[in-house]
Motif scaffolding. Structure first.
Motif, PDB file in Angstrom:
ATOM      1  N   LYS A 156     121.558   5.411  11.850  1.00  0.00           N
ATOM      2  CA  LYS A 156     120.747   4.354  12.880  1.00  0.00           C
ATOM      3  C   LYS A 156     119.201   4.225  12.037  1.00  0.00           C
ATOM      4  N   ARG A 157     118.356   5.418  11.908  1.00  0.00           N
ATOM      5  CA  ARG A 157     117.001   5.456  11.366  1.00  0.00           C
ATOM      6  C   ARG A 157     116.970   4.966  10.111  1.00  0.00           C
ATOM      7  N   LEU A 205     124.413   8.507  20.907  1.00  0.00           N
ATOM      8  CA  LEU A 205     124.830   8.857  19.518  1.00  0.00           C
ATOM      9  C   LEU A 205     125.082  10.358  19.269  1.00  0.00           C
ATOM     10  N   LEU A 225     124.251  13.046  16.516  1.00  0.00           N
ATOM     11  CA  LEU A 225     123.176  13.182  15.505  1.00  0.00           C
ATOM     12  C   LEU A 225     123.313  12.561  14.228  1.00  0.00           C
ATOM     13  N   VAL A 258     118.949  12.188  22.295  1.00  0.00           N
ATOM     14  CA  VAL A 258     120.345  11.832  21.523  1.00  0.00           C
ATOM     15  C   VAL A 258     121.169  12.652  22.008  1.00  0.00           C
ATOM     16  N   GLU A 297     119.423   7.319  23.232  1.00  0.00           N
ATOM     17  CA  GLU A 297     120.489   7.155  22.026  1.00  0.00           C
ATOM     18  C   GLU A 297     121.891   7.809  22.540  1.00  0.00           C
ATOM     19  N   HIS A 304     112.746  10.861  23.164  1.00  0.00           N
ATOM     20  CA  HIS A 304     113.906  10.179  22.610  1.00  0.00           C
ATOM     21  C   HIS A 304     115.133  11.367  22.823  1.00  0.00           C
ATOM     22  N   GLU A 333     125.076  10.021  13.623  1.00  0.00           N
ATOM     23  CA  GLU A 333     124.923   8.560  13.849  1.00  0.00           C
ATOM     24  C   GLU A 333     123.422   8.231  14.216  1.00  0.00           C
ATOM     25  N   TYR A 334     122.824   8.981  14.735  1.00  0.00           N
ATOM     26  CA  TYR A 334     121.051   8.727  14.807  1.00  0.00           C
ATOM     27  C   TYR A 334     120.404   8.726  13.650  1.00  0.00           C
ATOM     28  N   GLN A 335     120.941   9.536  12.741  1.00  0.00           N
ATOM     29  CA  GLN A 335     120.388   9.524  11.310  1.00  0.00           C
ATOM     30  C   GLN A 335     120.523   8.309  10.527  1.00  0.00           C
TER      31      GLN A 335
END
Length: 299
Positions: A131-132, A123, A125, A92, A121, A90, A127-129
């Protein structure tokens, strides 16, 4: 003039920054250094610490944070492939340009990266958080790498804790940043206004901040150093070449530093740059900047 008071941040001119960085990168052989370290230090010192319990049918789940154009991260993945023939990686990376270059790198190196499935991704980090959390994703990772990507977080400790919390049992988090004992690390401390991210964007974060956070949290970590040497002999000549001026600009993170700094600051900076805190002088008189990287691994 105060340190950095009238000087322009090198990030204000993307073309100038890229010229300076690419020259520094070429002379320091960053990609070659990473490849050699992955085949030696990473393979012998870090991979044996990876104690995940997965079947032969299950992929190793990996997360790359701020993976950039992928060259550095891919050398790590190539070594992991030797032990884990299937990898779900994955990526990011917020930059569309760098993500595109990473995808091009993967397409051009399919044979070496066979067995890796990529999940892109584009994004930050944070934004990734988010999203999850929105997706209810509670999955964990066996291996997380943050290679030269944690310089500009306002709350570094918060994000180190977040990444550590994403590790599955027996997994590893590998963080690589500028060493606090490197020339850049020492410049940050000697010229705080020149290096202040609040003034310029030149991060004052180095690997010691990561280690201190884990120490304070009571989390054990293993540390190592990757030596990087960049020849800067011409930077100290009476009439430096244009390439030498670019190297000085990169070290100071200022545009046309030698031209635009006042005599007192310019002389003090070059004297410090030529000292043993930043460079090593060899028997033949040539000088090499110490651009060392620090590596911290937590399990």
């Amino acid at each position: 003039m105060a340190d950095g008071g009238q000087l322009r941040n090198i990030y204000e001119d993307n073309e100038h920054y890229n010229k300076a960085f690419l020259l520094y990168d070429k002379l320091g052989d960053r990609i070659g250094t990473m490849e050699r370290w992955c085949k030696s230090g990473f393979t012998t010192d870090i991979m044996p610490k990876l104690k995940v319990k997965i079947s032969e049918e299950q992929p190793l789940r990996t997360l790359g944070v701020g993976s950039g154009s992928g060259e550095l991260e891919s050398h790590i993945l190539k070594q992991l492939l030797q032990k884990f023939p299937r990898i779900d990686n994955h990526v990011v990376e917020p930059s569309a340009e760098l993500s595109g270059k990473y995808k091009e790198y993967v397409s051009a190196n399919t044979a070496d990266l066979k067995g890796i499935d990529y999940h892109w991704e584009q994004l930050l980090l944070e934004e990734y958080q988010q999203k999850r959390e929105k997706d209810g994703d509670t999955s964990k990772f066996h291996f997380i790498s943050a290679v030269h990507s944690l310089y500009y977080f306002n709350d570094l400790g918060k994000w180190l804790d977040y990444l550590y919390g994403l590790l599955d049992e027996g997994g590893l988090l590998v963080v690589m940043l500028t060493s606090d004992t490197s020339g850049l690390g020492n410049i940050m401390r000697e010229f705080p206004k020149l290096g202040s991210k609040s003034n310029f964007g030149f991060s004052d974060v180095d690997i010691s901040h990561v280690r201190r956070h884990f120490d304070d949290a009571g989390i054990a970590h293993c540390d190592s150093l990757i030596p990087i040497r960049v020849e800067m002999t011409d930077c100290f000549a009476d009439n430096p070449s244009p390439e030498a001026d670019l190297l000085i600009d990169f070290a100071a993170h200022c545009i046309d530093f030698r031209k635009n700094s006042d005599d007192q600051l310019g002389d003090r900076f070059l004297k410090f740059l030529g000292s043993d805190k930043c460079t090593e002088k060899r028997d033949d008189g040539r000088r090499y900047f110490r651009g060392d990287w620090g590596v911290t691994v937590v399990q």
